[in-house]
Design a protein around this motif. Structure first.
Motif, PDB file in Angstrom:
ATOM      1  N   VAL A 153       2.265  -2.565   8.388  1.00 25.43           N
ATOM      2  CA  VAL A 153       2.516  -2.029   7.052  1.00 25.43           C
ATOM      3  C   VAL A 153       2.237  -0.527   7.040  1.00 25.43           C
TER       4      VAL A 153
ATOM      5  N   LYS B 222       3.340  -1.670   2.472  1.00 24.17           N
ATOM      6  CA  LYS B 222       4.724  -2.133   2.429  1.00 24.17           C
ATOM      7  C   LYS B 222       5.238  -2.279   3.855  1.00 24.17           C
TER       8      LYS B 222
ATOM      9  N   HIS C 189      10.334  -6.742   2.769  1.00 27.06           N
ATOM     10  CA  HIS C 189       9.435  -7.069   1.660  1.00 27.06           C
ATOM     11  C   HIS C 189       8.465  -8.215   1.980  1.00 27.06           C
TER      12      HIS C 189
ATOM     13  N   GLU D 176       4.961  -8.132   0.259  1.00 26.52           N
ATOM     14  CA  GLU D 176       5.030  -8.567  -1.136  1.00 26.52           C
ATOM     15  C   GLU D 176       5.179 -10.084  -1.222  1.00 26.52           C
TER      16      GLU D 176
END
Length: 171
Positions: A115, A120, A124, A127
């Protein structure tokens, strides 16, 4: 349950399709940041990551964690999120690999995802798995998350907490 199975299926299909897919950048401090799938060999062999082999030295895994991982090595998968820029990841992740090696956990059962500073990653995935801090180790069994250890865990002993999750001894 369907959502968890779907997320797991997406993750592993993405691993296969995008196994070499990652975004590489550098932060202002000069840290190499890999955002996406990372191989252990990349960490061990890239001169930007000298911390990886250095932080494996002199580490002895928690024996209860080792026992639990050995007993369950064929029935679990671990998804690890980490930041190649993050001091906690630099300290804990190499030790996690010592633990996994000592237990006989197949490398195929570990997925490492890098990340950026904002936590992030590509596709994705951070998430989808609700990753807030790194490193985060998510233990999966039969396509379902059975627990996770974030950073050093709640007791400061990430390996012992991983073992407790794997052994089914969590509160």
């Amino acid at each position: 349950m369907k959502k968890i199975l779907l997320l797991t299926a997406i993750l592993f299909s993405t691993c296969i399709v995008f196994a070499q897919s990652a975004e590489i950048s550098h932060d202002p401090e000069g840290n190499k940041i890999i955002k996406g799938f990372i191989s252990r060999q990349e960490l061990a062999n890239d001169s930007s990551f000298t911390w990886f082999l250095q932080n494996q030295k002199d580490y002895t895994p928690d024996q209860s964690a080792l026992k639990a991982l050995r007993a369950n090595k064929d029935s679990i998968n671990i998804i690890a999120f980490g930041g190649t820029w993050c001091s906690d990841t630099k300290y804990i992740l190499p030790k996690f690999y010592v633990l996994s090696d000592a237990s006989g956990l197949s490398p195929d059962r570990i997925t490492l995802i890098g990340v950026d500073h904002n936590k992030k990653t590509i596709q994705h995935l951070s998430e989808a798995f609700n990753v807030i801090n790194v490193p985060t180790f998510i233990v999966m069994k039969n396509g379902k998350e059975i627990g996770r250890v974030v950073e050093y865990g709640t007791t400061g002993m990430f390996d012992r907490e991983l073992g407790q999750i794997i052994a089914g001894k969590t509160n």
